[in-house]
Design an enzyme around this catalytic site. Sequence first.
Site, PDB file in Angstrom:
ATOM      1  N   TRP A 102       0.524  -1.144   0.082  1.00  0.00           N
ATOM      2  CA  TRP A 102       0.166  -0.177  -0.223  1.00  0.00           C
ATOM      3  C   TRP A 102       0.655   1.171  -0.253  1.00  0.00           C
ATOM      4  O   TRP A 102       0.369   2.359  -0.899  1.00  0.00           O
ATOM      5  CB  TRP A 102      -1.027  -0.180   0.989  1.00  0.00           C
ATOM      6  CG  TRP A 102      -1.917  -0.923   0.735  1.00  0.00           C
ATOM      7  CD1 TRP A 102      -1.928  -2.053   1.019  1.00  0.00           C
ATOM      8  CD2 TRP A 102      -2.527  -1.244  -0.054  1.00  0.00           C
ATOM      9  NE1 TRP A 102      -2.953  -3.348   0.430  1.00  0.00           N
ATOM     10  CE2 TRP A 102      -3.904  -2.382  -0.510  1.00  0.00           C
ATOM     11  CE3 TRP A 102      -3.872  -0.054  -1.150  1.00  0.00           C
ATOM     12  CZ2 TRP A 102      -4.895  -1.991  -0.694  1.00  0.00           C
ATOM     13  CZ3 TRP A 102      -5.034  -0.169  -1.455  1.00  0.00           C
ATOM     14  CH2 TRP A 102      -5.377  -1.320  -1.911  1.00  0.00           C
ATOM     15  N   ASP A 173      -1.104   7.184   6.099  1.00  0.00           N
ATOM     16  CA  ASP A 173      -2.804   6.383   5.656  1.00  0.00           C
ATOM     17  C   ASP A 173      -2.428   5.044   7.158  1.00  0.00           C
ATOM     18  O   ASP A 173      -1.236   4.495   7.609  1.00  0.00           O
ATOM     19  CB  ASP A 173      -2.167   5.406   4.818  1.00  0.00           C
ATOM     20  CG  ASP A 173      -3.246   4.512   3.770  1.00  0.00           C
ATOM     21  OD1 ASP A 173      -3.509   4.294   4.573  1.00  0.00           O
ATOM     22  OD2 ASP A 173      -2.761   3.957   3.011  1.00  0.00           O
ATOM     23  N   LYS A 197     -11.752  -1.174   7.710  1.00  0.00           N
ATOM     24  CA  LYS A 197     -11.602  -1.968   8.320  1.00  0.00           C
ATOM     25  C   LYS A 197     -11.455  -1.419   9.796  1.00  0.00           C
ATOM     26  O   LYS A 197     -12.308  -2.255  10.700  1.00  0.00           O
ATOM     27  CB  LYS A 197     -10.178  -1.744   8.180  1.00  0.00           C
ATOM     28  CG  LYS A 197      -9.693  -2.014   7.079  1.00  0.00           C
ATOM     29  CD  LYS A 197      -8.229  -1.671   5.970  1.00  0.00           C
ATOM     30  CE  LYS A 197      -8.284  -2.102   5.035  1.00  0.00           C
ATOM     31  NZ  LYS A 197      -7.904  -3.536   4.320  1.00  0.00           N
TER      32      LYS A 197
END
Lengths: 362, 362
Positions: A102, A173, A197
């Site tokens: 990511w 992030d 999440k």
Amino acid sequence: MSKTYNFCAGPAALPEPVMLRAQQELLDWNGLGVSVMEISHRSKDYQELANKAEKDLRNLLDIGDEFAVLFLQGGASLQFASIPMSLLHSGREAEYVENGVWSKKAAEEAARFGKVNMINAVNIDENGIRSLTDSQSWNRTENPAYTHFTSNETIEGMRFSQVPQTNGPLIADMSSCILSERLDMKAFDLIYAGAQKNIGPAGMTIVIVKRELFEQMKFDGLPKVFNYEAQAKNGSMLNTPPTFAWYLASLVFDWLQEQGGVMRMEELAKQKSQLVYDCIDEDDFFTNPIAVKDRSMMNIPFFLKNESLSEKFLIQAQEAKLMGLKGHRSLGGMRVSLYNSVPLEGAQALVKFMREFKTLNG
Amino acid sequence: MSKTYNFCAGPAALPEPVMLRAQQELLDWNGLGVSVMEISHRSKDYQELANKAEKDLRNLLDIGDEFAVLFLQGGASLQFASIPMSLLHSGREAEYVENGVWSKKAAEEAARFGKVNMINAVNIDENGIRSLTDSQSWNRTENPAYTHFTSNETIEGMRFSQVPQTNGPLIADMSSCILSERLDMKAFDLIYAGAQKNIGPAGMTIVIVKRELFEQMKFDGLPKVFNYEAQAKNGSMLNTPPTFAWYLASLVFDWLQEQGGVMRMEELAKQKSQLVYDCIDEDDFFTNPIAVKDRSMMNIPFFLKNESLSEKFLIQAQEAKLMGLKGHRSLGGMRVSLYNSVPLEGAQALVKFMREFKTLNG
């Protein structure tokens, strides 16, 4: 009937009491006779919900007034673009700390809009064990537009337990770890997290941004809805927000506060992940390739030494109502995600199953 | 207890059978033991749902394979930007037909990225009655990058009953009328619609785009998720989509097919709106400022000749469980939205209330 435990990496499990309440009031919210998703975001009832959600999130993460809190659409992937598009200009360079899939995606997207210094933060030793390198050893940018890092890498299962040093604005992030551990907000200038999440359903992204950072942003030539400052001024309602996702997030925030807040979630995250890592580490039947100091508390990829047993493991886990354990398609093997909504009993049930599987197949 | 009828302009009512089914399976979808919003968008179960939803929408609107059907985030407002950002380049000009607030917003956003010819399509006569002008009289662009129009203006309550003539690709914002009337897809190159009126909850946007149009698009320097072609190739899953909104849309599509499809919705839309317009037109107690030929079947703004009665009307309507009738803040007065989910009985109940109010206050 035994209970289903959901270890999906995201979209992921939501707290059971939240889902029960959502079900109960799905057709009649706040006594209005209609669903919360069937009313105007500008109505008094909805505005109160939206304001309370923001207040609760500020309380949970101890976010001061120097930050704006935004509830946006587009996922973390859209932030990968809108952050460099608004901050990375006039020939400046941004630092992107890379420690997994990511963070690499974020860096590659930024590189489409400006100059990026990609810093590889991962060392792989002779046994294939991955660890985060010391930020002192990094090839730093002198005066970066900002430094971006990914607090928790969902696929590799790697976590920064320390916030990296930086000499510019720090952007993180936190999609897969927000609300699972305490944060020192003073260290950050912008935090973002996809909801699916630890916050709510897919389709919403939370952005926490220091108002001072607006001064360094340029919004000319960008979509109007990318304008963080205008979104802040308009309560994240420059256009219709994802009202149901925001509502579910507000229920999650309520639940988190009832549970004892982020401090309690951090304790539980340690406990749950330790149970699983202990089971992995007790012999070589299971393996996890991350150095102990850098292991994630949220996502644990693991492998069977005898890889040919993986499918059997996954089928039997499914039969035992332990779902979402299949590893990411790029890595294979297994992965267990232990977000806030996964109860301690879920981790215990999984570990019991892992040990039984080990006994029968070891 | 009498039923609540919801006339919100959006986020708007959803069909009652859809909401009941969503409630019933909210905690256990497809026998998985968890909610549809708690599983991976890449799981087999979810992929089947996503594919079926696309197939059903293609069936409902008779969309051929020459079109890609996308389920995206960001609202119609993000399309206001991503359309010109990908299509309006190399000094070309786009035509924007303006007939109300939303078409104007779309045009203004496009003008931030390229050359725009704003065509005013509204005539206001000496009595304040608004009508759409003949496209023959418009100041047209010779070779436009595309022509953009808004099929139904939600705030003004104005509708194009004929598709405008164009000599370039035709793009339509159908947020407030999609699935309420039959479409001749051959006339269009790109259609988009925010979900929160006739499709599902807020937080999703449907884009139907002719694959040929990809050849004219440029995606360099745009956020990756703006790449329509890549989204089409990846089943709208370049990143995590708004899975619950997509699921609800799929239930709405099921319901629409059971009801008799778009043709039946069009019949009902005519019936419902006619009931309300007849009540408005029968005397001068209520007024609506749109020429009969251009009146919307979805959104009907109306006013009391004696404006001082407006608040009383709205309070008593609320007491009668007729909700969402307050006019848009830019116009005041009242507005009734009659999307597919509003049953005929809702329009009948409203008209009954309007006539009673007229009798008591006329």
